[in-house]
Design a protein around this motif. Structure first.
Motif, PDB file in Angstrom:
ATOM      1  N   ILE A  18     -96.249  13.119   5.193  1.00 44.95           N
ATOM      2  CA  ILE A  18     -97.475  13.003   5.997  1.00 44.95           C
ATOM      3  C   ILE A  18     -98.663  13.207   5.073  1.00 44.95           C
ATOM      4  CG2 ILE A  18     -98.793  13.924   7.934  1.00 44.95           C
ATOM      5  CD1 ILE A  18     -96.194  14.823   9.192  1.00 44.95           C
ATOM      6  N   MET A  32     -96.383   8.740   7.078  1.00 44.28           N
ATOM      7  CA  MET A  32     -97.487   8.764   8.024  1.00 44.28           C
ATOM      8  C   MET A  32     -98.776   8.990   7.241  1.00 44.28           C
ATOM      9  SD  MET A  32     -98.222  11.417  11.200  1.00 44.28           S
ATOM     10  CE  MET A  32     -96.873  10.803  12.225  1.00 44.28           C
ATOM     11  N   TRP A  43     -96.620   4.981  10.238  1.00 45.70           N
ATOM     12  CA  TRP A  43     -97.684   5.270  11.200  1.00 45.70           C
ATOM     13  C   TRP A  43     -99.005   5.403  10.454  1.00 45.70           C
ATOM     14  CZ3 TRP A  43     -93.261   8.498  11.284  1.00 45.70           C
ATOM     15  CH2 TRP A  43     -92.440   8.420  12.419  1.00 45.70           C
ATOM     16  N   ASP A  78     -98.342   2.098  14.865  1.00 49.69           N
ATOM     17  CA  ASP A  78     -97.111   2.082  14.086  1.00 49.69           C
ATOM     18  C   ASP A  78     -96.765   0.665  13.646  1.00 49.69           C
ATOM     19  OD1 ASP A  78     -95.730   0.724  16.130  1.00 49.69           O
ATOM     20  OD2 ASP A  78     -94.904   2.556  16.980  1.00 49.69           O
TER      21      ASP A  78
END
Length: 405
Positions: free
Chosen positions: A273, A323, A347, A371
């Motif tokens: 992330i 992400m 994402w 997404d």
């Protein structure tokens, strides 16, 4: 992890019973269904009305709830209903009752009927807590498979200082979260998160940076850690402490340092992330000494930093998830989608500085998540902890679907 969980909260006679109100509130806020069971002694310290109001259920204490009709409280049914029983505070007397199956009040009867995990959070003065009889009862309860939430060190009601304070409600909730996380799809997953700003040095005392505080990234790290993930946090300069002791934190300063730390951990990560606000440019020739104010105009030659998302996105192996975040000021959706594609992300989380309460420095955020499948989810303005929970839920759904397949 507590959403929809059925939690029995046992409250016994201790000055620390006032903390049970906050415990109930935190559990309800986390989405749990809470049923309070009080001993008679507990009523001297906190009213049933307070706990009933917070739990949205009557606080139970008697075997016979209505003597006129003979209506009784089914302790066996309660023991079967619960996903967990936590006794907080657990007084010396209540510990003794449960350890020796005295079963002379509703709480001890429910304990003996419980089929769920049981947690005891003791609270008493330090000499009572240290007494061999109390230690024997605690050991005995643990030998039955119950879990102990240790009392904490601090100032006690007697004025003495030592062990015996009830664990803070947040600690108790975190213990329950960890318990339920053990069987989640997140448990044991290796999650790598970047957070905060970077600082690109101009000279020994000046740097180029941005307004990121790291709040969002640390909230995400906390959410995944509490869900049972093995979290590594690569964090730029921030005053914020690590929110969970299980998080492995790597502090960095510059974009290059952030890239190197992230790239080192990336091959083993199940999920990356990229929340950090990484500088796009850095001074090519930082001065070794402080630059003096002389010229009317001053030019700094800048060079591009490593694009962490694009570099690691190109190295993504099958099964890895990425992400990214996009903070935009115009043409937001298209810019975010372009970033999703160019950097091979799964994402993209879009923030807009045009949304009040979103972006840097706030305790809140407003996000839109896109997404690779084309799905777009727009979320309301929420606290950053709630936003982190929403992002966790998206990943849990993805991993859960993979398990089903």
């Amino acid at each position: 992890m507590l959403q929809g969980k059925r939690i029995l909260v046992g409250v016994s006679g201790s000055i620390a019973a006032y903390k049970s109100a906050l415990l109930v509130r935190l559990l309800v806020k986390a989405g749990a269904e809470v049923q309070v069971i009080m001993t008679e002694g507990a009523k001297a310290f906190i009213t049933p009305l307070t706990l009933a109001t917070l739990s949205k259920r009557p606080a139970l204490s008697a075997f016979v709830s209505n003597p006129a009709t003979g209506e009784w409280t089914n302790h066996v049914e309660l023991g079967l209903w619960a996903d967990a029983l936590v006794v907080a505070p657990a007084s010396a007397r209540t510990l003794a009752r449960c350890a020796h199956a005295l079963c002379d009040d509703l709480l001890s009867a429910v304990y003996l009927s419980a089929k769920c995990p049981v947690f005891f959070a003791p609270a008493m003065d330090l000499d009572m807590y240290r007494h061999p009889a109390t230690r024997d009862n605690l050991n005995r309860l643990q030998s039955f498979g119950n879990q102990l939430i240790d009392a904490e060190f601090g100032e006690l009601a007697s004025g003495l200082v030592g062990e015996g304070r009830l664990a803070e409600p947040e600690t108790i909730v975190q213990t329950l979260v960890r318990h339920f996380a053990k069987n989640s799809v997140v448990a044991g997953k290796r999650v790598l998160i970047t957070a905060g700003p970077t600082q690109e040095p101009i000279d020994p005392v000046r740097y180029i940076s941005n307004h990121s505080t790291g709040k969002m990234g640390l909230a995400i790290a906390n959410a995944f850690a509490q869900a049972g993930a093995d979290v590594t946090l690569v964090c730029g300069p921030t005053h914020l402490p690590t929110p969970d002791a299980s998080i492995h934190r790597v502090d960095v300063r510059s974009a290059q340092q952030m890239y190197e730390a992230t790239a080192e951990a990336f091959p083993k990560a199940d999920l990356l992330i990229l929340n950090a606000a990484v500088a796009d440019y850095t001074p090519l020739h930082p001065a070794e000494k402080k630059i003096k104010k002389k010229e009317a105009q001053f030019t700094i030659e800048l060079g591009k930093t490593v694009d962490i998302a694009a570099t690691l996105g190109s190295q993504k192996r099958p099964g890895q998830l990425l992400m990214g975040f996009a903070l935009e000021t115009d043409n937001e959706a298209q810019n975010a989608l372009d970033k999703l594609e160019r950097k091979n992300l799964d994402w993209i989380v879009l923030n807009s500085l045009r949304d009040a309460g979103a972006g840097f420095g706030h305790d809140t955020n407003k996000i839109t998540v896109m997404d690779r499948g084309g799905a777009v989810q727009v979320f309301d303005l929420k606290t950053k902890d709630e936003v982190a929970a929403d992002l966790l839920a998206l990943v849990v759904e993805k991993w859960g679907n993979e398990v089903k397949v």
